[in-house]
Design a protein around this motif. Structure first.
Motif, mmCIF file in Angstrom:
data_model
loop_
_atom_site.group_PDB
_atom_site.id
_atom_site.type_symbol
_atom_site.label_atom_id
_atom_site.label_comp_id
_atom_site.label_asym_id
_atom_site.label_seq_id
_atom_site.Cartn_x
_atom_site.Cartn_y
_atom_site.Cartn_z
ATOM 1 N N ILE A 52 -3.080 -6.562 7.339
ATOM 2 C CA ILE A 52 -3.788 -7.276 6.275
ATOM 3 C C ILE A 52 -3.599 -8.772 6.500
ATOM 4 O O ILE A 52 -2.466 -9.245 6.553
ATOM 5 C CB ILE A 52 -3.248 -6.894 4.884
ATOM 6 C CG1 ILE A 52 -3.407 -5.388 4.616
ATOM 7 C CG2 ILE A 52 -3.979 -7.690 3.802
ATOM 8 C CD1 ILE A 52 -2.784 -4.934 3.308
ATOM 9 N N SER A 83 -5.855 -11.230 4.811
ATOM 10 C CA SER A 83 -6.402 -12.018 3.711
ATOM 11 C C SER A 83 -5.531 -11.946 2.460
ATOM 12 O O SER A 83 -5.090 -10.861 2.055
ATOM 13 C CB SER A 83 -7.811 -11.528 3.371
ATOM 14 O OG SER A 83 -8.278 -12.139 2.179
ATOM 15 N N THR A 84 -5.346 -13.096 1.820
ATOM 16 C CA THR A 84 -4.586 -13.123 0.561
ATOM 17 C C THR A 84 -5.418 -12.578 -0.594
ATOM 18 O O THR A 84 -4.885 -12.367 -1.688
ATOM 19 C CB THR A 84 -4.149 -14.559 0.222
ATOM 20 O OG1 THR A 84 -5.312 -15.401 0.153
ATOM 21 C CG2 THR A 84 -3.195 -15.105 1.269
ATOM 22 N N GLN A 85 -6.713 -12.360 -0.371
ATOM 23 C CA GLN A 85 -7.590 -11.828 -1.415
ATOM 24 C C GLN A 85 -7.619 -10.304 -1.417
ATOM 25 O O GLN A 85 -8.275 -9.691 -2.262
ATOM 26 C CB GLN A 85 -9.019 -12.377 -1.236
ATOM 27 C CG GLN A 85 -9.115 -13.888 -1.357
ATOM 28 C CD GLN A 85 -8.506 -14.411 -2.644
ATOM 29 O OE1 GLN A 85 -8.848 -13.946 -3.733
ATOM 30 N NE2 GLN A 85 -7.602 -15.379 -2.546
ATOM 31 N N ASN A 86 -6.915 -9.693 -0.495
ATOM 32 C CA ASN A 86 -6.849 -8.245 -0.426
ATOM 33 C C ASN A 86 -6.243 -7.686 -1.725
ATOM 34 O O ASN A 86 -5.278 -8.237 -2.255
ATOM 35 C CB ASN A 86 -5.999 -7.839 0.783
ATOM 36 C CG ASN A 86 -5.854 -6.342 0.923
ATOM 37 O OD1 ASN A 86 -5.034 -5.731 0.267
ATOM 38 N ND2 ASN A 86 -6.644 -5.756 1.810
ATOM 39 N N ALA A 87 -6.807 -6.601 -2.242
ATOM 40 C CA ALA A 87 -6.358 -6.038 -3.527
ATOM 41 C C ALA A 87 -4.886 -5.632 -3.479
ATOM 42 O O ALA A 87 -4.145 -5.811 -4.457
ATOM 43 C CB ALA A 87 -7.229 -4.836 -3.890
ATOM 44 N N ARG A 88 -4.450 -5.100 -2.354
ATOM 45 C CA ARG A 88 -3.055 -4.669 -2.231
ATOM 46 C C ARG A 88 -2.116 -5.882 -2.258
ATOM 47 O O ARG A 88 -1.054 -5.844 -2.881
ATOM 48 C CB ARG A 88 -2.880 -3.873 -0.943
ATOM 49 C CG ARG A 88 -1.554 -3.164 -0.822
ATOM 50 C CD ARG A 88 -1.607 -2.131 0.275
ATOM 51 N NE ARG A 88 -2.445 -1.004 -0.082
ATOM 52 C CZ ARG A 88 -2.953 -0.132 0.782
ATOM 53 N NH1 ARG A 88 -2.710 -0.268 2.065
ATOM 54 N NH2 ARG A 88 -3.697 0.871 0.371
ATOM 55 N N VAL A 89 -2.528 -6.948 -1.614
ATOM 56 C CA VAL A 89 -1.728 -8.178 -1.604
ATOM 57 C C VAL A 89 -1.599 -8.743 -3.022
ATOM 58 O O VAL A 89 -0.514 -9.174 -3.438
ATOM 59 C CB VAL A 89 -2.349 -9.219 -0.648
ATOM 60 C CG1 VAL A 89 -1.651 -10.575 -0.801
ATOM 61 C CG2 VAL A 89 -2.286 -8.737 0.788
ATOM 62 N N LYS A 90 -2.692 -8.722 -3.762
ATOM 63 C CA LYS A 90 -2.648 -9.214 -5.144
ATOM 64 C C LYS A 90 -1.681 -8.379 -5.984
ATOM 65 O O LYS A 90 -0.942 -8.915 -6.823
ATOM 66 C CB LYS A 90 -4.051 -9.175 -5.757
ATOM 67 C CG LYS A 90 -5.008 -10.198 -5.150
ATOM 68 C CD LYS A 90 -6.382 -10.113 -5.796
ATOM 69 C CE LYS A 90 -7.325 -11.155 -5.209
ATOM 70 N NZ LYS A 90 -8.687 -11.072 -5.804
ATOM 71 N N VAL A 105 1.198 -8.444 8.239
ATOM 72 C CA VAL A 105 0.410 -9.393 7.436
ATOM 73 C C VAL A 105 0.494 -10.798 8.020
ATOM 74 O O VAL A 105 1.370 -11.110 8.830
ATOM 75 C CB VAL A 105 0.886 -9.425 5.961
ATOM 76 C CG1 VAL A 105 0.758 -8.055 5.314
ATOM 77 C CG2 VAL A 105 2.319 -9.948 5.858
ATOM 78 N N VAL A 132 -0.127 -14.405 3.625
ATOM 79 C CA VAL A 132 0.210 -13.285 2.740
ATOM 80 C C VAL A 132 1.703 -13.305 2.418
ATOM 81 O O VAL A 132 2.105 -13.099 1.273
ATOM 82 C CB VAL A 132 -0.198 -11.936 3.377
ATOM 83 C CG1 VAL A 132 0.368 -10.769 2.568
ATOM 84 C CG2 VAL A 132 -1.710 -11.836 3.461
#
Length: 264
Positions: free
Chosen positions: A3, A5-12, A78, A82
């Motif tokens: 992963i 992107s910091t916009q990934n749902a799991r990252v959030k 990541v 991230v």
């Protein structure tokens, strides 16, 4: 899995764990750095994800622990962005893990009538709570009870202060008005510190065990808790300081109990 992107749902979702309300909702918490992840692996805690820097790979220091870990953690590579989004420290660690909470059972703490149990009543500083857990682990205590009003056990600052001891001994988060009467009924002796105590902690007999109650940094133990405590001990001091902080007082008592109980 990777992963970036910091916009990934799991990252959030991971980043939300830096806040208590989301830790409570998800029943999970985040640990940062090689040492804490290693301790969680060695203790066979239930780890959901182990997340590492995609450029550096899984830290070599963790490979042996991973090889012997019996859990089913998922491994995710990541980006640096991230790592920065999901960690609490100024300099992001190369690895973090998402771990499920584990609340001890009261019955676990009551199995040994002669055990030493630390009880925290409104200790609000995360560093103090974490240090007391670390001292309890180092001195061979049976476990810890955190009453209402204490710093969150899963606050990143608390976790860092435990230096991994969180994973070594049972910690129960509960209402002291329910836990302490049950402990007394099982024969536990409840003691606390007091400047007005008549017995020095070096004269008190810890051989038959004790539940040591430490109160709020400024106010001490609550009235409800004080009504349940049977004995008060004094930590003698020769200098001009009026008192010790919660973590230091706890450590003195824990190691005096360890000394009396046959440490060689």
């Amino acid at each position: 899995m990777e992963i970036l992107s910091t916009q990934n749902a799991r990252v959030k979702e991971w980043a939300q764990l830096l806040e208590k309300k989301h830790r409570d909702k998800q029943e999970k918490f985040i640990i940062e750095g090689i040492h804490l992840v290693s301790e969680a692996l060695r203790s066979d805690w239930d780890i959901q994800y182990i997340v590492y820097d995609t450029d550096k790979g899984i830290p070599a220091e963790l490979r042996e622990d991973i090889s012997t870990y019996s859990g089913g953690a998922q491994y995710v590579a990541v980006s640096q962005a991230v790592l920065e989004k999901c960690t609490d420290t100024k300099t992001p660690q190369p690895v973090f893990a998402i771990v499920y909470k584990r609340n001890a059972l009261l019955s676990t703490l009551l199995t040994d009538e002669q055990g030493i149990v630390m009880v925290l009543d409104g200790v609000q500083d995360p560093g103090n709570v974490g240090t007391i857990i670390r001292s309890a682990d180092a001195s061979g205590a049976k476990g810890i009870v955190l009453g209402k009003g204490c710093a969150d056990l899963y606050n990143p600052k608390t976790i860092r202060s435990t230096m991994g001891s969180l994973f070594h001994l049972p910690v129960l988060e509960s209402d002291l008005t329910e836990v302490l009467p049950a402990a007394r009924k099982q024969g536990a002796r409840l003691i606390s510190t007091s400047l007005q105590g008549s017995t020095s902690c070096y004269e008190y007999d810890f051989h038959s065990g004790a539940w040591i109650v430490i109160g709020n940094e400024g106010k001490g133990i609550s009235e409800q808790t004080a009504a349940l405590v049977e004995e008060h001990v004094l930590i003698p001091m020769q200098g001009q300081a009026e008192s010790l902080n919660a973590a230091m007082a706890s450590t003195v008592l824990l190691f005096e109990a360890m000394r009396q109980r046959g440490f060689n």
